[in-house]
Design an enzyme around this catalytic site. Structure first.
Site, PDB file in Angstrom:
ATOM      1  N   LYS A   1      10.779   5.012  -0.187  1.00  0.00           N
ATOM      2  CA  LYS A   1      11.090   3.577  -0.195  1.00  0.00           C
ATOM      3  C   LYS A   1      12.428   3.333   0.510  1.00  0.00           C
ATOM      4  O   LYS A   1      12.606   2.318   1.192  1.00  0.00           O
ATOM      5  CB  LYS A   1      11.120   3.053  -1.631  1.00  0.00           C
ATOM      6  CG  LYS A   1       9.774   3.123  -2.342  1.00  0.00           C
ATOM      7  CD  LYS A   1       8.736   2.214  -1.703  1.00  0.00           C
ATOM      8  CE  LYS A   1       7.447   2.152  -2.494  1.00  0.00           C
ATOM      9  NZ  LYS A   1       6.436   1.270  -1.899  1.00  0.00           N
TER      10      LYS A   1
ATOM     11  N   ARG B   1      13.361   0.735 -21.621  1.00  0.00           N
ATOM     12  CA  ARG B   1      13.916   0.637 -20.267  1.00  0.00           C
ATOM     13  C   ARG B   1      13.383  -0.598 -19.543  1.00  0.00           C
ATOM     14  O   ARG B   1      14.114  -1.313 -18.854  1.00  0.00           O
ATOM     15  CB  ARG B   1      13.571   1.922 -19.487  1.00  0.00           C
ATOM     16  CG  ARG B   1      13.900   1.836 -18.014  1.00  0.00           C
ATOM     17  CD  ARG B   1      13.494   3.110 -17.264  1.00  0.00           C
ATOM     18  NE  ARG B   1      13.445   2.838 -15.856  1.00  0.00           N
ATOM     19  CZ  ARG B   1      12.375   2.388 -15.197  1.00  0.00           C
ATOM     20  NH1 ARG B   1      11.215   2.183 -15.841  1.00  0.00           N
ATOM     21  NH2 ARG B   1      12.419   2.151 -13.914  1.00  0.00           N
TER      22      ARG B   1
ATOM     23  N   TYR C   1       9.341   9.841  -3.920  1.00  0.00           N
ATOM     24  CA  TYR C   1       8.849   8.452  -3.878  1.00  0.00           C
ATOM     25  C   TYR C   1      10.006   7.484  -3.572  1.00  0.00           C
ATOM     26  O   TYR C   1       9.906   6.655  -2.663  1.00  0.00           O
ATOM     27  CB  TYR C   1       8.181   8.135  -5.220  1.00  0.00           C
ATOM     28  CG  TYR C   1       7.892   6.672  -5.458  1.00  0.00           C
ATOM     29  CD1 TYR C   1       6.928   5.996  -4.719  1.00  0.00           C
ATOM     30  CD2 TYR C   1       8.594   5.956  -6.432  1.00  0.00           C
ATOM     31  CE1 TYR C   1       6.665   4.650  -4.944  1.00  0.00           C
ATOM     32  CE2 TYR C   1       8.333   4.619  -6.669  1.00  0.00           C
ATOM     33  CZ  TYR C   1       7.375   3.968  -5.917  1.00  0.00           C
ATOM     34  OH  TYR C   1       7.126   2.629  -6.146  1.00  0.00           O
TER      35      TYR C   1
ATOM     36  N   SER D   1       9.834  -3.263 -12.795  1.00  0.00           N
ATOM     37  CA  SER D   1       8.575  -2.863 -13.445  1.00  0.00           C
ATOM     38  C   SER D   1       7.712  -4.110 -13.572  1.00  0.00           C
ATOM     39  O   SER D   1       7.954  -4.941 -14.458  1.00  0.00           O
ATOM     40  CB  SER D   1       8.847  -2.288 -14.840  1.00  0.00           C
ATOM     41  OG  SER D   1       9.806  -1.254 -14.779  1.00  0.00           O
TER      42      SER D   1
ATOM     43  N   SER E   1      11.345  -0.299  -4.198  1.00  0.00           N
ATOM     44  CA  SER E   1      11.308   0.038  -5.630  1.00  0.00           C
ATOM     45  C   SER E   1      12.702   0.297  -6.170  1.00  0.00           C
ATOM     46  O   SER E   1      13.617   0.721  -5.433  1.00  0.00           O
ATOM     47  CB  SER E   1      10.452   1.298  -5.817  1.00  0.00           C
ATOM     48  OG  SER E   1      10.580   1.791  -7.130  1.00  0.00           O
TER      49      SER E   1
ATOM     50  N   GLY F   1       0.814  -1.221   0.000  1.00  0.00           N
ATOM     51  CA  GLY F   1       0.000   0.000   0.000  1.00  0.00           C
ATOM     52  C   GLY F   1       0.843   1.265   0.000  1.00  0.00           C
ATOM     53  O   GLY F   1       1.924   1.303   0.583  1.00  0.00           O
TER      54      GLY F   1
HETATM   55  P1  NAI Z   1      -0.889   0.901  -7.165  1.00  0.00           P
HETATM   56  O1  NAI Z   1      -0.784   2.379  -7.105  1.00  0.00           O
HETATM   57  O2  NAI Z   1      -1.717   0.306  -8.249  1.00  0.00           O
HETATM   58  O3  NAI Z   1      -1.390   0.332  -5.763  1.00  0.00           O
HETATM   59  C1  NAI Z   1      -1.120   0.946  -4.546  1.00  0.00           C
HETATM   60  C2  NAI Z   1      -2.350   0.864  -3.683  1.00  0.00           C
HETATM   61  O4  NAI Z   1      -2.081   1.525  -2.461  1.00  0.00           O
HETATM   62  C3  NAI Z   1      -3.561   1.547  -4.315  1.00  0.00           C
HETATM   63  O5  NAI Z   1      -4.646   0.642  -4.424  1.00  0.00           O
HETATM   64  C4  NAI Z   1      -3.882   2.683  -3.386  1.00  0.00           C
HETATM   65  O6  NAI Z   1      -5.267   2.941  -3.232  1.00  0.00           O
HETATM   66  C5  NAI Z   1      -3.257   2.205  -2.083  1.00  0.00           C
HETATM   67  N1  NAI Z   1      -2.964   3.340  -1.203  1.00  0.00           N
HETATM   68  C6  NAI Z   1      -2.424   4.542  -1.537  1.00  0.00           C
HETATM   69  N2  NAI Z   1      -2.405   5.361  -0.471  1.00  0.00           N
HETATM   70  C7  NAI Z   1      -2.942   4.659   0.564  1.00  0.00           C
HETATM   71  C8  NAI Z   1      -3.197   4.974   1.909  1.00  0.00           C
HETATM   72  N3  NAI Z   1      -2.912   6.174   2.433  1.00  0.00           N
HETATM   73  N4  NAI Z   1      -3.774   4.024   2.665  1.00  0.00           N
HETATM   74  C9  NAI Z   1      -4.085   2.802   2.165  1.00  0.00           C
HETATM   75  N5  NAI Z   1      -3.867   2.455   0.894  1.00  0.00           N
HETATM   76  C10 NAI Z   1      -3.293   3.371   0.094  1.00  0.00           C
HETATM   77  O7  NAI Z   1       0.615   0.347  -7.263  1.00  0.00           O
HETATM   78  P2  NAI Z   1       1.104  -1.090  -7.696  1.00  0.00           P
HETATM   79  O8  NAI Z   1       1.692  -1.007  -9.041  1.00  0.00           O
HETATM   80  O9  NAI Z   1       0.088  -2.092  -7.399  1.00  0.00           O
HETATM   81  O10 NAI Z   1       2.338  -1.284  -6.688  1.00  0.00           O
HETATM   82  C11 NAI Z   1       2.167  -1.896  -5.427  1.00  0.00           C
HETATM   83  C12 NAI Z   1       3.378  -1.568  -4.571  1.00  0.00           C
HETATM   84  O11 NAI Z   1       4.561  -1.998  -5.233  1.00  0.00           O
HETATM   85  C13 NAI Z   1       3.563  -0.076  -4.299  1.00  0.00           C
HETATM   86  O12 NAI Z   1       4.055   0.088  -2.981  1.00  0.00           O
HETATM   87  C14 NAI Z   1       4.612   0.339  -5.299  1.00  0.00           C
HETATM   88  O13 NAI Z   1       5.342   1.452  -4.812  1.00  0.00           O
HETATM   89  C15 NAI Z   1       5.457  -0.918  -5.388  1.00  0.00           C
HETATM   90  N6  NAI Z   1       6.127  -1.030  -6.671  1.00  0.00           N
HETATM   91  C16 NAI Z   1       5.433  -1.367  -7.792  1.00  0.00           C
HETATM   92  C17 NAI Z   1       6.083  -1.487  -9.004  1.00  0.00           C
HETATM   93  C18 NAI Z   1       5.376  -1.944 -10.228  1.00  0.00           C
HETATM   94  O14 NAI Z   1       6.064  -2.101 -11.249  1.00  0.00           O
HETATM   95  N7  NAI Z   1       4.067  -2.183 -10.229  1.00  0.00           N
HETATM   96  C19 NAI Z   1       7.516  -1.181  -9.120  1.00  0.00           C
HETATM   97  C20 NAI Z   1       8.139  -0.818  -7.877  1.00  0.00           C
HETATM   98  C21 NAI Z   1       7.468  -0.766  -6.696  1.00  0.00           C
HETATM   99  C1  15L Z   2       7.675   1.952  -9.588  1.00  0.00           C
HETATM  100  O1  15L Z   2       8.176   2.043  -8.471  1.00  0.00           O
HETATM  101  C2  15L Z   2       6.250   2.248  -9.816  1.00  0.00           C
HETATM  102  O2  15L Z   2       5.455   1.895  -8.710  1.00  0.00           O
HETATM  103  C3  15L Z   2       5.701   1.594 -11.068  1.00  0.00           C
HETATM  104  O3  15L Z   2       4.452   2.181 -11.381  1.00  0.00           O
HETATM  105  C4  15L Z   2       6.656   1.766 -12.241  1.00  0.00           C
HETATM  106  O4  15L Z   2       6.790   3.122 -12.543  1.00  0.00           O
HETATM  107  C5  15L Z   2       8.016   1.197 -11.853  1.00  0.00           C
HETATM  108  O5  15L Z   2       8.494   1.738 -10.641  1.00  0.00           O
HETATM  109  C6  15L Z   2       9.080   1.438 -12.911  1.00  0.00           C
HETATM  110  O6  15L Z   2      10.129   1.967 -12.572  1.00  0.00           O
HETATM  111  O7  15L Z   2       8.853   1.053 -14.064  1.00  0.00           O
END
Ligand code: NAI
Ligand code: 15L
Length: 283
Positions: A158, A192, A154, A183, A129, A90
């Site tokens: 992390k 990338r 951001y 990613s 991340s 989250g």
């Molecule tokens: P996302 O943005 O789709 O999901 C994050 C969730 O956290 C959302 O559903 C949002 O409503 C919730 N959230 C935000 N603020 C909140 C709060 N104050 N209280 C409770 N919930 C809250 O992101 P995604 O892609 O699902 O990523 C999940 C995790 O993995 C994140 O922490 C992100 O930083 C990390 N991450 C994701 C990457 C990716 O490629 N998808 C890459 C690097 C890290």
């Molecule tokens: C992240 O940390 C983000 O949550 C994701 O949305 C992508 O931007 C990813 O890094 C990335 O670097 O591709």
């Protein structure tokens, strides 16, 4: 064989009892949360799904929904009660003004660790991340011991989360695997991501290893599939036994059909790509 779609295989509770009673999944309504809630099911008797956003689809068998804002300390304390492990996804997942990051990511991760301490949770998987090290050049190869070079607020949040994990291990023995996710999407969206892509299958395996490998203390691991030109060396996390099965190579022709990226574009220079050039905000 490479996994080329985001579709999750049907999760099954196997004959063997799940290894966890109740697993908390924060950020469960987000992009990765939606994918993982099904894939993690065999690992726990119940998965507690939490998010500040509406949960869709609604809870199925072996799931329960617990809405919560991570910025609310009392609410997070109640959220964690009764769980035996946490997968903490989250928070704000892109570069945003500091104040937004402060609430969800910095206060949020503190609240999660404090609640874990109070309720005796001993294992956390933290979604860190690649933006913790985003200012390294794409020509550099680094391991988990490389000095952090966050590429924005951001990435800083992390980095703070990783320090929080180390502190709560040293002080209270709570073990964490911080996964520096590259990613993680159904497929790499650009050049990338040919290096940073992490398939959902490999992410699921890495989370499973992170939950169940004994004695991880605080481990930092890079989350990337077995891509041809990966920048990250995971030898410092060898004890996890993570061996990615997928590769971005199957998408190369499609990605390279895109218009070329200028050599001066941050997407062609830095590991963190465009994040290195976002902001300042509010001037
Ligand atoms: P996302 O943005 O789709 O999901 C994050 C969730 O956290 C959302 O559903 C949002 O409503 C919730 N959230 C935000 N603020 C909140 C709060 N104050 N209280 C409770 N919930 C809250 O992101 P995604 O892609 O699902 O990523 C999940 C995790 O993995 C994140 O922490 C992100 O930083 C990390 N991450 C994701 C990457 C990716 O490629 N998808 C890459 C690097 C890290
Ligand atoms: C992240 O940390 C983000 O949550 C994701 O949305 C992508 O931007 C990813 O890094 C990335 O670097 O591709």
């Amino acid at each position: 064989m490479s996994e080329t779609t985001g579709a999750a295989p049907a999760a099954q509770h196997s004959e063997a009892a799940p290894r966890l009673s109740r697993l908390l999944l924060t950020g469960a309504a987000g992009g990765l949360g939606k994918v993982l809630r099904e894939r993690l099911q065999p690992m726990a008797r119940v998965i507690r799904l939490s998010d500040v956003a509406e949960m869709a689809p609604a809870a199925g068998p072996h799931e329960e929904v617990a809405p919560c804002n991570l910025a609310d300390k009392k609410a997070v304390d109640a959220l964690v009660a009764g769980c035996d492990a946490i997968v903490h996804l989250g928070g704000v997942s892109v570069e945003r003004p500091f104040e937004e990051i402060l609430e969800a990511n910095i206060r949020g991760v503190f609240h999660v660790y404090e609640a874990a301490r109070r309720h005796g949770v001993k294992r956390i998987v933290f979604a860190s991340s690649n933006h913790v090290i985003g200012f390294y050049k794409q020509s550099e190869h680094i391991d988990a011991h490389a000095a952090r070079r966050p590429d924005g607020y951001y990435g800083l949040s992390k980095s703070f989360g990783e320090d929080m994990a180390q502190f709560y291990y040293d002080r209270y023995g709570i073990e964490t695997v911080s996964i520096r996710i590259g990613s993680s999407f159904p497929e790499p969206a650009n050049r990338r991501m040919m290096s940073t892509w992490l398939s959902y299958r490999d992410l699921t395996t890495l989370i499973e290893k992170s939950l169940f490998t004994p004695g991880v203390k605080h481990t930092v691991v890079y989350g990337a599939s077995a891509n041809r030109d990966v920048w990250w060396d995971n030898s410092a996390a060898a004890h996890l036994g993570f061996a990615p099965q997928d590769s971005s190579e199957v998408f190369r022709d499609k990605v390279e059909a895109q218009p070329p990226v200028a050599p001066t574009d941050p997407n062609a220079i830095y590991q963190g790509g465009a994040f290195t050039a976002q902001g300042p905000f509010g001037d």
